[in-house]
Design an enzyme around this catalytic site. Structure first.
Site, PDB file in Angstrom:
ATOM      1  N   THR A 120       0.764  -1.131   0.023  1.00 15.76           N
ATOM      2  CA  THR A 120       0.175  -0.034   0.061  1.00 15.76           C
ATOM      3  C   THR A 120       0.987   1.277  -0.161  1.00 15.76           C
ATOM      4  O   THR A 120       1.553   1.551   0.998  1.00 15.76           O
ATOM      5  CB  THR A 120      -0.967   0.024   1.317  1.00 15.76           C
ATOM      6  OG1 THR A 120      -1.791  -1.099   1.206  1.00 15.76           O
ATOM      7  CG2 THR A 120      -1.835   1.233   1.289  1.00 15.76           C
ATOM      8  N   LYS A 176      -7.424   1.468  -3.385  1.00 15.50           N
ATOM      9  CA  LYS A 176      -6.979   1.158  -2.023  1.00 15.50           C
ATOM     10  C   LYS A 176      -7.444   2.588  -1.143  1.00 15.50           C
ATOM     11  O   LYS A 176      -7.715   2.192   0.066  1.00 15.50           O
ATOM     12  CB  LYS A 176      -5.499   0.594  -1.854  1.00 15.50           C
ATOM     13  CG  LYS A 176      -5.221   0.480  -0.273  1.00 15.50           C
ATOM     14  CD  LYS A 176      -5.974  -0.617   0.247  1.00 15.50           C
ATOM     15  CE  LYS A 176      -5.587  -1.213   1.613  1.00 15.50           C
ATOM     16  NZ  LYS A 176      -4.334  -1.670   1.677  1.00 15.50           N
ATOM     17  N   LYS A 194      -0.640   5.205   8.443  1.00 17.80           N
ATOM     18  CA  LYS A 194       0.395   5.391   7.159  1.00 17.80           C
ATOM     19  C   LYS A 194      -0.571   5.539   5.926  1.00 17.80           C
ATOM     20  O   LYS A 194      -0.418   6.317   5.276  1.00 17.80           O
ATOM     21  CB  LYS A 194       1.297   4.313   7.099  1.00 17.80           C
ATOM     22  CG  LYS A 194       2.214   4.133   5.976  1.00 17.80           C
ATOM     23  CD  LYS A 194       2.586   2.732   5.520  1.00 17.80           C
ATOM     24  CE  LYS A 194       1.478   2.469   4.500  1.00 17.80           C
ATOM     25  NZ  LYS A 194       1.657   1.300   3.762  1.00 17.80           N
TER      26      LYS A 194
END
Length: 292
Positions: A97, A172, A240
């Site tokens: 990611t 995502k 994050k």
């Protein structure tokens, strides 16, 4: 067919394993912590190498699943990165990611070297990786995706090409934005019900079958009620990911007021010592506020 896998964390370790057990493929691995690679090699009978470049040499497909943009650049275009050794026509599939900017950058580097590149972040958590039922959101060129898709199928139940390079990472972000608000709502609801003296397991049994139902409710309500937060995706990782979402929103102009607020709530969870607690730990923040 030769395959390399770079990054054997809680996600990468089982995903790489499925390529062997389900796909019957020969897989060579690299991991920054060599002991983890050695353990994987003992379990799945594939060789481990000392650098990403050594692992990627002669591979037809190179998979990566590492921590962030900097880690990704290091294992791909760094001095010992996979791109230094990959043969022409090989395809790099990135399950990290990361930012859409990094995906587009690496796609450009790959094409300049005659390589394919697919950004392919995943959703489904550690359990999804272990059970081989991940959702994989992909970006890249159709011809590269078509070649990679049969391999991705070995550890996923849903995978789809959503557009050019970077589209997987953007999808995502959509996923994480949706989850952030949902988990906060669930945390508030359960905390409210407990404060009201309700049997929240009984309440959730009823409301989970209606419009309020969700995967998070079904799979996390019991542990949230019990105050147990050792089940999957950590608050540190969520921060994050939300940081990536917020950075992208500043570029594309999409307001993310709830996401920004929930990001700060996770910062408070970190201050409570819960950086490694799973994302449902937002309820712990609420309960800590109750004690003030």
């Amino acid at each position: 067919m030769r395959v390399a896998w770079i990054g054997l964390g809680v996600m990468g370790y089982p995903m790489a394993g499925h390529l062997v057990t389900r796909g019957g493929l020969d897989v060579t691995v690299y991991n920054r912590t060599a002991a983890k690679a050695e353990k994987w090699s003992e379990t799945f009978k594939g060789p481990a190498r000392a650098t990403p470049a050594e692992a990627a040499k002669n591979a037809d497909f190179v998979f990566a699943c590492v921590g962030n943009d900097d880690d990704l650049r290091d294992v791909s275009i760094g001095p010992d990165g996979a791109f230094q050794a990959m043969k022409a026509g090989a395809i790099f599939i990135d399950h990290t990611t990361a930012s859409a900017l990094a995906a587009r950058e690496l796609h450009s580097h790959a094409k300049a070297k005659g390589l394919g590149f697919v950004d392919a972040p995943v959703s489904g958590g550690q359990a999804g990786a272990e059970n081989g039922v991940l959702t994989v959101m992909c970006g890249g060129d159709p011809e590269d995706y078509e070649k990679a898709e049969p391999l991705i199928a070995h550890f996923s139940r849903m995978r789809k090409l959503l557009g050019p390079a970077g589209s997987g990472q953007l999808a995502k972000m959509v996923n994480q934005i949706a989850i952030a608000g949902l988990v906060q709502g669930l945390a508030e609801a359960i905390n409210f019900g407990m404060k009201a003296g309700l049997d929240m397991e009984a309440v959730v049994e009823v409301i989970s079958k209606g419009a309020a139902g969700s995967w998070q409710m079904e799979n996390r309500h019991k542990t949230m009620i019990q105050g147990k937060f050792g089940f999957g995706f950590a608050a540190d990782w969520m921060r994050k990911d939300l940081g990536i979402c917020l950075d992208e929103s500043r570029r594309n102009g999409a307001p993310l007021p709830v996401t920004a607020l929930v990001d700060q709530f996770y910062a408070e969870v970190q201050k409570l010592g819960g950086g490694r607690w799973d994302t449902s730990s937002l309820i712990a923040r609420l309960q800590n506020l109750d004690k003030r």
